[in-house]
Design a protein around this motif. Structure first.
Motif, PDB file in Angstrom:
ATOM      1  N   GLU A   1       0.692  -1.161   0.034  1.00 12.81           N
ATOM      2  CA  GLU A   1       0.261   0.170   0.097  1.00 12.81           C
ATOM      3  C   GLU A   1       1.032   0.985   0.061  1.00 12.81           C
ATOM      4  OE1 GLU A   1      -4.174  -1.331   2.318  1.00 12.81           O
ATOM      5  OE2 GLU A   1      -2.270  -0.913   3.455  1.00 12.81           O
ATOM      6  N   LEU A   2       1.919   1.086   0.795  1.00 13.05           N
ATOM      7  CA  LEU A   2       3.019   2.309   0.714  1.00 13.05           C
ATOM      8  C   LEU A   2       3.622   2.534  -0.487  1.00 13.05           C
ATOM      9  CD1 LEU A   2       4.502   1.815   4.211  1.00 13.05           C
ATOM     10  CD2 LEU A   2       2.936   3.764   3.567  1.00 13.05           C
ATOM     11  N   ALA A   3       4.152   1.532  -1.233  1.00 11.50           N
ATOM     12  CA  ALA A   3       4.363   1.712  -2.667  1.00 11.50           C
ATOM     13  C   ALA A   3       3.389   2.180  -3.645  1.00 11.50           C
ATOM     14  CB  ALA A   3       4.914   0.016  -3.266  1.00 11.50           C
ATOM     15  N   ALA A   4       2.350   1.911  -3.469  1.00 13.05           N
ATOM     16  CA  ALA A   4       1.219   2.585  -4.371  1.00 13.05           C
ATOM     17  C   ALA A   4       0.858   4.212  -4.156  1.00 13.05           C
ATOM     18  CB  ALA A   4      -0.080   1.629  -4.297  1.00 13.05           C
ATOM     19  N   MET A   5       0.920   4.184  -2.653  1.00 17.06           N
ATOM     20  CA  MET A   5       0.673   5.499  -2.255  1.00 17.06           C
ATOM     21  C   MET A   5       1.713   6.623  -2.558  1.00 17.06           C
ATOM     22  SD  MET A   5      -0.532   5.046   1.663  1.00 17.06           S
ATOM     23  CE  MET A   5      -0.548   6.610   2.276  1.00 17.06           C
ATOM     24  N   LEU A   6       3.098   6.121  -2.316  1.00 14.61           N
ATOM     25  CA  LEU A   6       4.101   7.138  -2.621  1.00 14.61           C
ATOM     26  C   LEU A   6       4.762   6.790  -3.776  1.00 14.61           C
ATOM     27  CD1 LEU A   6       5.874   6.342   0.984  1.00 14.61           C
ATOM     28  CD2 LEU A   6       4.324   8.575   0.128  1.00 14.61           C
ATOM     29  N   GLY A   7       4.317   5.997  -4.800  1.00  9.98           N
ATOM     30  CA  GLY A   7       4.834   5.788  -6.232  1.00  9.98           C
ATOM     31  C   GLY A   7       6.276   5.404  -5.826  1.00  9.98           C
ATOM     32  N   VAL A   8       6.700   4.435  -5.250  1.00 11.10           N
ATOM     33  CA  VAL A   8       7.794   4.096  -5.201  1.00 11.10           C
ATOM     34  C   VAL A   8       8.071   2.701  -5.460  1.00 11.10           C
ATOM     35  CG1 VAL A   8       8.535   6.153  -3.777  1.00 11.10           C
ATOM     36  CG2 VAL A   8       8.001   3.620  -2.703  1.00 11.10           C
ATOM     37  N   SER A   9       9.246   1.941  -5.547  1.00  9.94           N
ATOM     38  CA  SER A   9       9.593   0.658  -5.698  1.00  9.94           C
ATOM     39  C   SER A   9       9.189  -0.058  -4.282  1.00  9.94           C
ATOM     40  CB  SER A   9      10.994   0.230  -5.938  1.00  9.94           C
ATOM     41  OG  SER A   9      11.832   0.492  -4.833  1.00  9.94           O
ATOM     42  N   ARG A  10       9.140  -1.321  -4.300  1.00 13.80           N
ATOM     43  CA  ARG A  10       8.782  -2.102  -3.037  1.00 13.80           C
ATOM     44  C   ARG A  10       9.821  -2.386  -2.058  1.00 13.80           C
ATOM     45  NH1 ARG A  10       7.853  -6.652   0.072  1.00 13.80           N
ATOM     46  NH2 ARG A  10       6.007  -7.077   0.612  1.00 13.80           N
ATOM     47  N   SER A  11      10.975  -1.934  -2.615  1.00 12.62           N
ATOM     48  CA  SER A  11      12.187  -2.024  -1.651  1.00 12.62           C
ATOM     49  C   SER A  11      12.158  -0.654  -0.976  1.00 12.62           C
ATOM     50  CB  SER A  11      13.439  -2.063  -2.383  1.00 12.62           C
ATOM     51  OG  SER A  11      13.712  -1.113  -3.450  1.00 12.62           O
ATOM     52  N   LEU A  12      11.888   0.440  -1.779  1.00 13.54           N
ATOM     53  CA  LEU A  12      11.805   1.679  -1.023  1.00 13.54           C
ATOM     54  C   LEU A  12      10.389   1.686  -0.185  1.00 13.54           C
ATOM     55  CD1 LEU A  12      12.800   4.221  -3.746  1.00 13.54           C
ATOM     56  CD2 LEU A  12      14.101   3.790  -1.724  1.00 13.54           C
ATOM     57  N   ALA A  13       9.514   1.141  -0.477  1.00 12.69           N
ATOM     58  CA  ALA A  13       8.380   1.111   0.212  1.00 12.69           C
ATOM     59  C   ALA A  13       8.686   0.325   1.654  1.00 12.69           C
ATOM     60  CB  ALA A  13       7.336   0.551  -0.418  1.00 12.69           C
ATOM     61  N   LEU A  14       9.472  -0.768   1.606  1.00 13.29           N
ATOM     62  CA  LEU A  14       9.750  -1.297   2.873  1.00 13.29           C
ATOM     63  C   LEU A  14      10.709  -0.696   3.695  1.00 13.29           C
ATOM     64  CD1 LEU A  14      10.231  -3.904   4.396  1.00 13.29           C
ATOM     65  CD2 LEU A  14      11.685  -4.690   3.013  1.00 13.29           C
ATOM     66  N   GLN A  15      11.613   0.089   3.257  1.00 11.59           N
ATOM     67  CA  GLN A  15      12.467   1.276   4.013  1.00 11.59           C
ATOM     68  C   GLN A  15      11.445   2.335   4.635  1.00 11.59           C
ATOM     69  OE1 GLN A  15      14.284   4.497   2.044  1.00 11.59           O
ATOM     70  NE2 GLN A  15      16.397   3.849   3.047  1.00 11.59           N
ATOM     71  N   THR A  16      10.378   2.634   3.995  1.00 12.29           N
ATOM     72  CA  THR A  16       9.369   3.440   4.429  1.00 12.29           C
ATOM     73  C   THR A  16       8.617   2.914   5.577  1.00 12.29           C
ATOM     74  OG1 THR A  16       9.355   4.727   2.303  1.00 12.29           O
ATOM     75  CG2 THR A  16       7.767   5.263   3.931  1.00 12.29           C
ATOM     76  N   TRP A  17       8.164   1.677   5.173  1.00 13.15           N
ATOM     77  CA  TRP A  17       7.590   1.172   6.400  1.00 13.15           C
ATOM     78  C   TRP A  17       8.514   0.788   7.754  1.00 13.15           C
ATOM     79  CZ3 TRP A  17       8.166  -3.694   9.277  1.00 13.15           C
ATOM     80  CH2 TRP A  17       6.978  -3.960   9.782  1.00 13.15           C
ATOM     81  N   GLU A  18       9.587   0.662   7.637  1.00 12.70           N
ATOM     82  CA  GLU A  18      10.748   0.582   8.676  1.00 12.70           C
ATOM     83  C   GLU A  18      10.929   1.824   9.325  1.00 12.70           C
ATOM     84  OE1 GLU A  18      13.890  -1.371   6.637  1.00 12.70           O
ATOM     85  OE2 GLU A  18      13.222  -3.313   6.944  1.00 12.70           O
ATOM     86  N   ARG A  19      11.040   2.847   8.577  1.00 10.63           N
ATOM     87  CA  ARG A  19      11.123   4.320   8.983  1.00 10.63           C
ATOM     88  C   ARG A  19       9.936   4.733   9.920  1.00 10.63           C
ATOM     89  NH1 ARG A  19      13.498   8.091   4.131  1.00 10.63           N
ATOM     90  NH2 ARG A  19      15.646   7.351   4.447  1.00 10.63           N
ATOM     91  N   TYR A  20       8.669   4.557   9.490  1.00 10.43           N
ATOM     92  CA  TYR A  20       7.797   4.800  10.238  1.00 10.43           C
ATOM     93  C   TYR A  20       7.396   4.133  11.574  1.00 10.43           C
ATOM     94  CZ  TYR A  20       6.191   8.250   7.036  1.00 10.43           C
ATOM     95  OH  TYR A  20       6.045   9.587   6.041  1.00 10.43           O
ATOM     96  N   ASN A  21       7.682   2.737  11.496  1.00  8.78           N
ATOM     97  CA  ASN A  21       7.497   1.930  12.779  1.00  8.78           C
ATOM     98  C   ASN A  21       8.527   2.386  13.710  1.00  8.78           C
ATOM     99  OD1 ASN A  21       5.832  -0.617  12.621  1.00  8.78           O
ATOM    100  ND2 ASN A  21       6.196  -0.048  10.516  1.00  8.78           N
ATOM    101  N   ALA A  22       9.835   2.793  13.276  1.00  4.93           N
ATOM    102  CA  ALA A  22      10.920   3.470  14.144  1.00  4.93           C
ATOM    103  C   ALA A  22      10.427   4.908  14.579  1.00  4.93           C
ATOM    104  CB  ALA A  22      12.317   3.398  13.190  1.00  4.93           C
ATOM    105  N   PHE A  23      10.039   5.597  13.874  1.00  2.53           N
ATOM    106  CA  PHE A  23       9.503   6.995  14.049  1.00  2.53           C
ATOM    107  C   PHE A  23       8.727   7.180  15.653  1.00  2.53           C
ATOM    108  CE2 PHE A  23       7.367  10.863  13.939  1.00  2.53           C
ATOM    109  CZ  PHE A  23       7.748  11.769  12.769  1.00  2.53           C
ATOM    110  N   LEU A  24       7.863   5.879  15.661  1.00  6.04           N
ATOM    111  CA  LEU A  24       7.253   6.064  16.866  1.00  6.04           C
ATOM    112  C   LEU A  24       7.770   5.679  18.087  1.00  6.04           C
ATOM    113  CD1 LEU A  24       3.621   5.034  15.044  1.00  6.04           C
ATOM    114  CD2 LEU A  24       4.533   7.179  15.729  1.00  6.04           C
ATOM    115  N   SER A  25       8.942   4.983  17.954  1.00  2.00           N
ATOM    116  CA  SER A  25       9.704   4.563  19.147  1.00  2.00           C
ATOM    117  C   SER A  25      10.355   5.575  19.680  1.00  2.00           C
ATOM    118  CB  SER A  25      10.610   3.608  18.719  1.00  2.00           C
ATOM    119  OG  SER A  25      11.559   3.222  19.632  1.00  2.00           O
ATOM    120  N   PRO A  26      10.311   5.778  21.146  1.00  2.00           N
ATOM    121  CA  PRO A  26      11.037   6.803  22.012  1.00  2.00           C
ATOM    122  C   PRO A  26      12.629   6.529  21.939  1.00  2.00           C
ATOM    123  CG  PRO A  26      10.114   5.217  23.332  1.00  2.00           C
ATOM    124  CD  PRO A  26       9.537   5.050  21.986  1.00  2.00           C
TER     125      PRO A  26
END
Length: 252
Positions: A45-70
């Motif tokens: 879903e992130l790949a489609a929303m952001l218009g990026v490859s699956r590998s970049l979408a995976l990096q983005t998914w990891e970034r947002y999960n880390a984003f919320l960690s203190p």
């Protein structure tokens, strides 16, 4: 004089450079809410929303999960972005006084954070202004428009009333330019390559010069548009023949 820049897609979550302070972003609550919503999407879903490859979408998914960690550190925005503009801005050798000056005279627009100061601590993310989230009810460029225009006008007025627009076109819709032009003076430098009688904008060179000019402004504490005419880098120089007071042109 206040400089406006666009963010870079490439970022780092580490910082080894000493800064006077790390401040809280102006719109940290909004950024956290956006990150919390992005965590709910799958990689595809992130790949489609952001218009990026699956590998970049995976990096983005990891970034947002880390984003919320203190536990995830926040890096000053001036040091967090690693794209061409910021490489040519080259803040690694900034003094404490330079960073303090940049805090009051530089703003970086962002589809996630809205508008950040140089020392605002941010975490890696990836976002496009075209994304529409349930909480915003509209694309992010429209969501941010009033919020960051109000703040930017106030910050420009506090910095002397002149905005040097060195941002890329992709952020244009996130600001109310009619209001900006009414309430502050907007100066938009351009950088073009001369090929015979034709002047062309080459994106990579434009990015290089936006970063170099920002460094020039901050390091030299410029206060007037006329002082921009002394800027030169990588062969680019001011062209009086092709310039107007609010649209200085630099050519190579």
């Amino acid at each position: 004089m206040l400089v406006l820049l666009s963010p870079a897609k490439t970022m780092t979550g580490k910082c080894k450079i000493e800064v006077p302070a790390v401040t809280e972003p102006l719109f940290v609550d909004e950024a956290t809410r956006i990150a919390r919503e992005m965590v709910g999407y799958s990689v595809d879903e992130l790949a489609a929303m952001l218009g990026v490859s699956r590998s970049l979408a995976l990096q983005t998914w990891e970034r947002y999960n880390a984003f919320l960690s203190p536990e995830t550190p926040a890096v000053p925005s001036l040091l967090a972005y690693t794209g061409i503009v910021f490489r040519y801005l080259s803040p690694a050798d900034f003094t404490a006084a330079d960073f303090t000056y940049a805090q009051d005279h530089l703003r970086i627009a962002s589809a996630c954070y809205g508008l950040t100061r140089a020392l605002d601590g941010i975490k890696p993310y990836r976002m496009e202004y075209t994304v529409e989230l349930p909480s915003t009810g509209c694309p992010l460029d429209a969501y941010w428009r009033t919020r960051i225009t109000d703040r930017l006008i106030a910050d420009v007025q506090a910095a002397g009333g002149i905005l040097v627009n060195l941002a890329s076109r992709e952020i244009q819709q996130s600001l109310d330019w009619a209001r900006l032009n009414r309430e502050v003076r907007v100066v938009t430098p351009e950088f073009k390559v001369s090929k015979g009688d034709i002047l062309k904008t080459i994106v990579v060179y434009a990015k290089m010069m936006r970063g170099a000019m920002t460094r020039f402004i901050l390091k030299n504490r410029l206060t007037t548009p006329q002082e921009l005419e002394a800027f030169s880098a990588e062969g680019f120089h001011f062209s009086p023949r092709h310039s107007t007071p609010d649209n200085p042109l630099f050519i190579v």
